[in-house]
Motif scaffolding. Structure first.
Motif, PDB file in Angstrom:
ATOM      1  N   GLN A   5      -6.830   8.289   2.797  1.00 46.05           N
ATOM      2  CA  GLN A   5      -5.701   8.342   3.243  1.00 46.05           C
ATOM      3  C   GLN A   5      -6.873   8.621   4.614  1.00 46.05           C
ATOM      4  OE1 GLN A   5      -3.049  11.366   2.340  1.00 46.05           O
ATOM      5  NE2 GLN A   5      -2.783  10.430   0.371  1.00 46.05           N
ATOM      6  N   ASN A   6      -8.569   9.381   4.885  1.00 43.58           N
ATOM      7  CA  ASN A   6      -9.177   9.069   5.792  1.00 43.58           C
ATOM      8  C   ASN A   6     -10.526   9.061   4.726  1.00 43.58           C
ATOM      9  OD1 ASN A   6     -10.346  10.532   7.887  1.00 43.58           O
ATOM     10  ND2 ASN A   6     -10.015  12.446   7.631  1.00 43.58           N
ATOM     11  N   GLY A   7     -12.255   9.804   6.097  1.00 46.19           N
ATOM     12  CA  GLY A   7     -13.110   9.574   5.773  1.00 46.19           C
ATOM     13  C   GLY A   7     -13.627  10.424   6.764  1.00 46.19           C
TER      14      GLY A   7
ATOM     15  N   ALA B  43      -2.980   5.265  -2.018  1.00 44.13           N
ATOM     16  CA  ALA B  43      -3.858   5.943  -0.612  1.00 44.13           C
ATOM     17  C   ALA B  43      -3.365   7.314  -1.589  1.00 44.13           C
ATOM     18  CB  ALA B  43      -3.679   6.134  -0.020  1.00 44.13           C
ATOM     19  N   PRO B  44      -3.810   8.247  -2.792  1.00 39.83           N
ATOM     20  CA  PRO B  44      -3.993   9.545  -3.184  1.00 39.83           C
ATOM     21  C   PRO B  44      -4.569  10.638  -2.311  1.00 39.83           C
ATOM     22  CG  PRO B  44      -4.751   8.342  -5.219  1.00 39.83           C
ATOM     23  CD  PRO B  44      -4.886   7.998  -3.568  1.00 39.83           C
ATOM     24  N   SER B  45      -3.833  11.761  -2.402  1.00 41.74           N
ATOM     25  CA  SER B  45      -5.020  12.614  -1.230  1.00 41.74           C
ATOM     26  C   SER B  45      -6.625  12.905  -1.905  1.00 41.74           C
ATOM     27  CB  SER B  45      -4.718  14.335  -1.708  1.00 41.74           C
ATOM     28  OG  SER B  45      -4.500  15.140  -3.132  1.00 41.74           O
ATOM     29  N   LEU B  46      -7.405  13.161  -1.305  1.00 45.28           N
ATOM     30  CA  LEU B  46      -8.961  12.986  -1.599  1.00 45.28           C
ATOM     31  C   LEU B  46      -9.023  13.594  -2.844  1.00 45.28           C
ATOM     32  CD1 LEU B  46     -11.644  12.290  -0.235  1.00 45.28           C
ATOM     33  CD2 LEU B  46     -11.149  14.411   1.033  1.00 45.28           C
TER      34      LEU B  46
ATOM     35  N   VAL C 295       0.695  -1.729   0.101  1.00 43.59           N
ATOM     36  CA  VAL C 295       0.488   0.118  -0.127  1.00 43.59           C
ATOM     37  C   VAL C 295       0.825   1.365  -0.121  1.00 43.59           C
ATOM     38  CG1 VAL C 295      -1.865   1.249   1.660  1.00 43.59           C
ATOM     39  CG2 VAL C 295      -1.855  -1.133   1.109  1.00 43.59           C
ATOM     40  N   GLY C 296       0.571   1.860  -1.010  1.00 46.25           N
ATOM     41  CA  GLY C 296       1.522   3.602  -1.025  1.00 46.25           C
ATOM     42  C   GLY C 296       0.376   4.799  -0.743  1.00 46.25           C
ATOM     43  N   ASN C 297       1.235   5.434   0.418  1.00 52.67           N
ATOM     44  CA  ASN C 297       0.331   6.320   1.324  1.00 52.67           C
ATOM     45  C   ASN C 297       1.239   7.434   1.185  1.00 52.67           C
ATOM     46  OD1 ASN C 297      -0.994   8.232   2.974  1.00 52.67           O
ATOM     47  ND2 ASN C 297       0.038   7.584   4.794  1.00 52.67           N
ATOM     48  N   TRP C 298       0.607   8.254   0.168  1.00 43.90           N
ATOM     49  CA  TRP C 298       0.843   9.604  -0.870  1.00 43.90           C
ATOM     50  C   TRP C 298       0.627  10.248  -0.238  1.00 43.90           C
ATOM     51  CZ3 TRP C 298      -1.018   9.114  -6.174  1.00 43.90           C
ATOM     52  CH2 TRP C 298      -0.671   7.961  -7.092  1.00 43.90           C
ATOM     53  N   LYS C 299       0.827  10.697   0.943  1.00 46.90           N
ATOM     54  CA  LYS C 299       0.460  11.563   1.884  1.00 46.90           C
ATOM     55  C   LYS C 299      -0.773  13.324   1.562  1.00 46.90           C
ATOM     56  CE  LYS C 299       3.029   9.041   5.190  1.00 46.90           C
ATOM     57  NZ  LYS C 299       4.425   9.276   6.703  1.00 46.90           N
ATOM     58  N   LEU C 300       0.328  14.022   1.736  1.00 43.87           N
ATOM     59  CA  LEU C 300       0.051  15.095   1.033  1.00 43.87           C
ATOM     60  C   LEU C 300       0.837  15.676   0.281  1.00 43.87           C
ATOM     61  CD1 LEU C 300      -1.182  18.969   2.966  1.00 43.87           C
ATOM     62  CD2 LEU C 300      -0.795  18.556   0.234  1.00 43.87           C
TER      63      LEU C 300
ATOM     64  N   LEU D  23       2.761  -0.632   4.109  1.00 40.07           N
ATOM     65  CA  LEU D  23       2.746   0.050   4.398  1.00 40.07           C
ATOM     66  C   LEU D  23       3.536   1.700   3.855  1.00 40.07           C
ATOM     67  CD1 LEU D  23       0.515   2.546   3.935  1.00 40.07           C
ATOM     68  CD2 LEU D  23      -0.089   2.306   6.284  1.00 40.07           C
ATOM     69  N   VAL D  24       3.651   1.390   2.794  1.00 37.05           N
ATOM     70  CA  VAL D  24       5.005   2.326   2.522  1.00 37.05           C
ATOM     71  C   VAL D  24       4.554   4.314   1.881  1.00 37.05           C
ATOM     72  CG1 VAL D  24       6.623   2.894   0.085  1.00 37.05           C
ATOM     73  CG2 VAL D  24       5.742   0.614   0.945  1.00 37.05           C
ATOM     74  N   GLY D  25       5.282   5.014   2.978  1.00 35.33           N
ATOM     75  CA  GLY D  25       5.017   6.360   2.370  1.00 35.33           C
ATOM     76  C   GLY D  25       6.100   7.085   1.950  1.00 35.33           C
ATOM     77  N   GLY D  26       7.250   7.672   2.283  1.00 37.76           N
ATOM     78  CA  GLY D  26       8.565   7.699   1.119  1.00 37.76           C
ATOM     79  C   GLY D  26       8.496   7.576  -0.086  1.00 37.76           C
ATOM     80  N   ALA D  27       8.893   6.581   0.021  1.00 33.84           N
ATOM     81  CA  ALA D  27       9.282   5.668  -1.372  1.00 33.84           C
ATOM     82  C   ALA D  27       8.374   5.312  -2.258  1.00 33.84           C
ATOM     83  CB  ALA D  27      10.234   4.050  -0.705  1.00 33.84           C
ATOM     84  N   SER D  28       6.969   5.114  -2.264  1.00 36.78           N
ATOM     85  CA  SER D  28       5.955   4.990  -2.692  1.00 36.78           C
ATOM     86  C   SER D  28       5.800   6.587  -3.683  1.00 36.78           C
ATOM     87  CB  SER D  28       4.738   4.929  -1.663  1.00 36.78           C
ATOM     88  OG  SER D  28       4.095   5.770  -1.566  1.00 36.78           O
TER      89      SER D  28
END
Ligand code: PGA
Length: 256
Positions: free
Chosen positions: A63-65, A40-43, A6-11, A233-238
């Motif tokens: 990323q949220n709901g 998981a792109p931003s909303l 899972v790639g978490n793109w955050k903001l 669950l991968v943040g920066g590297a995704s």
């Protein structure tokens, strides 16, 4: 059980950048049957990307709901609005717990709302550096796990994915420490024990447990072979195409 990456793109990424990245990612990876790739792109990018994504190759996550489906909740987006657009949702990420002040009660309602709307929640749990230093890891994990699952029926627990993300291992700009596979293994064992004691062995065996925190191409293989870990669950590297595809290929290789 499938392996989840899972790639978490955050903001990060504008809608245009997200679309270009997704296009390249879809071209770069084949259709892996046993590896579930999720981004998981931003909303704001979710709706257009849902029209672009090839769901045989990859799924989208929010990323949220929000935990209510509609009403006077200015600025919120509900899981009922996300229904059909995403297959997964990250819930209770530590950045939301500590920056946006989400507590277990609110997170539990979000887990329930996601399931109610046919979206699989990825419930994030993990101790802070201070809690770890004070020997509170076990209590924090137990509280966040049972707290996050408290608004759903026992028969719904195997619809949830758990992500163990020690807060001190998440690369948030500051220097993060790398979690040792042994330490992760201990916590993952604890998660399964709490699930077994509370919901029974069959449920506990069916709940995927992911690890997250500074995952990159050079440590992904070691983390994916920690007993009981079902994905990352991968943040920066995704955010870096070559790194994310490398992690996906590693998953395919080490878990074949
Ligand atoms: P990181 O983030 O891989 O950049 O440490 C992981 C996460 O916060 O989900």
């Amino acid at each position: 059980m499938k392996t989840y990456i899972v790639g978490n793109w955050k903001l990060n990424f504008t809608v245009g950048e997200a679309s270009i990245y997704l296009h390249k990612l879809l071209k770069a990876i084949p259709n892996y049957r046993d590896t579930e790739v999720v981004v998981a792109p931003s909303l704001i990018a979710l709706q257009p990307l849902s029209l672009q994504v090839d769901r045989h190759k990859m799924k989208l996550a929010a990323q949220n709901g929000f935990y209510r489906d509609y009403g006077a909740f200015t600025g919120e987006v509900s899981f009922s609005q996300l229904r059909g657009i995403v297959d997964y949702a990250i819930v209770g990420h530590s950045e939301r717990r500590y920056i946006l002040r989400e507590d277990d009660k609110m997170i539990a309602k979000k887990v329930a709302a996601a399931i109610r709307n046919k979206i699989k929640p990825i419930l994030c749990i993990g101790e802070t550096e201070g809690e770890r230093a004070f020997g509170e890891t076990k209590d924090v994990i137990r509280d966040q796990l049972l707290g996050g699952l408290s608004e759903i029926g026992d028969d719904m627990v195997d619809k949830v994915i758990i992500a163990y993300e020690p807060v001190w291992a998440i690369s948030s700009g500051k220097e993060a420490k790398l979690a040792a596979p042994d330490e992760i293994s201990e916590v993952v064992k604890l998660i399964r024990k709490v699930l077994t004691d509370t919901y029974g062995k069959k449920v506990a065996e069916n709940v995927p447990v992911l690890f997250g925190g500074s995952v990159n191409p050079s440590n992904a293989g070691a983390y994916l072979t920690v007993p009981g870990v079902n994905g990352l669950l991968v943040g920066g590297a995704s955010l870096i195409l070559s790194e994310f595809t490398d992690i996906i290929e590693t998953a395919k290789r080490v878990r074949a």
